[in-house]
Design a protein around this motif. Structure first.
Motif, short mmCIF file in Angstrom:
data_model
loop_
_atom_site.label_atom_id
_atom_site.label_comp_id
_atom_site.label_asym_id
_atom_site.label_seq_id
_atom_site.Cartn_x
_atom_site.Cartn_y
_atom_site.Cartn_z
N UNK A 212 -1.03 4.74 -1.16
CA UNK A 212 -1.03 6.19 -1.30
C UNK A 212 0.40 6.73 -1.25
N UNK A 213 0.68 7.75 -2.08
CA UNK A 213 2.01 8.36 -2.09
C UNK A 213 2.41 8.90 -0.73
N UNK A 214 1.42 9.38 0.07
CA UNK A 214 1.73 9.92 1.39
C UNK A 214 2.04 8.80 2.38
N UNK A 215 1.89 7.57 1.96
CA UNK A 215 2.11 6.43 2.84
C UNK A 215 0.80 5.78 3.19
N UNK A 216 0.85 4.54 3.51
CA UNK A 216 -0.34 3.82 3.92
C UNK A 216 -0.90 2.96 2.81
N UNK A 217 -1.47 1.85 3.23
CA UNK A 217 -2.10 0.90 2.34
C UNK A 217 -3.50 0.63 2.89
N UNK A 218 -4.48 0.60 2.00
CA UNK A 218 -5.87 0.35 2.39
C UNK A 218 -6.43 -0.79 1.54
#
Length: 187
Positions: A83-89
């Motif tokens: 995600x552009x806001x940060x974070x990987x899922x």
């Protein structure tokens, strides 16, 4: 590329308009996706990459599909969302489909994927589905399905949710490209 490999690339201009009580918001962006597929005697191996500028979500995945000796198929997916806001899922999936008797097909699917809600909460969705399809006549089939879904809030204040679904459907093929479907679902 050749008989054993194929590649695809897609780029699309996307316009999204959302009407709310405060007015209309408009987002313009580009969606990009690419797939590289290797065809093998017993299935396929594929690699996917995509990015959506409007959603701010990128994805990478490897997929493998196998046809087993008994005619059943197994497919698996291992991937991530970024995600552009940060974070990987995670973006994981496992599917098994088998025609147990002529015209009777059982399918089981398990998937887990991450996402972000409109309230910027980090969600992890795990879904288990099972279905049975019975071909009643040449043109008609009956399907039964059941599902269990869990949405876990990893970062945020909302409560986790657990849902079950049950359904039955009758499908009648009218012509080669037209079908009539009657379906009932409950949650």
């Amino acid at each position: 590329l050749d008989r054993a490999w194929s590649a695809s690339f897609e780029i699309a201009s996307v316009v999204e308009e959302i009407d709310t009580t405060a007015g209309t918001t408009r987002d313009d962006g580009v969606d990009v996706s690419a797939t590289l597929t290797r065809f093998m005697p017993n299935g396929t191996l594929a690699f996917d990459a995509s990015y959506s500028a409007i959603d701010g979500v990128g994805a990478l995945a490897a997929r493998r599909a196998l046809t087993l000796a008994n005619g059943a198929t197994v497919s698996a997916q291992l991937g991530i969302f970024s995600f552009d806001q940060g974070g990987i899922q995670p973006n994981l999936g496992l599917n098994y489909t088998h025609e147990i008797l002529r015209g009777r097909v059982v399918s089981v699917n398990l998937s887990q994927s991450g996402s972000e809600s409109d309230d910027d909460e980090t969600l992890l969705r795990t879904v288990l589905n099972a279905s049975y399809r019975h071909q009643l006549t040449r043109n008609g089939s009956l399907s039964l399905n059941a599902g269990l879904a869990n949405v876990a809030v990893q970062e945020g204040t909302s409560a986790d949710t657990l849902a079950t679904t049950f359904g039955v459907a009758y499908r009648h093929e009218l012509t080669e490209d037209w079908s009539l479907v009657a379906r009932a679902d409950t949650q």
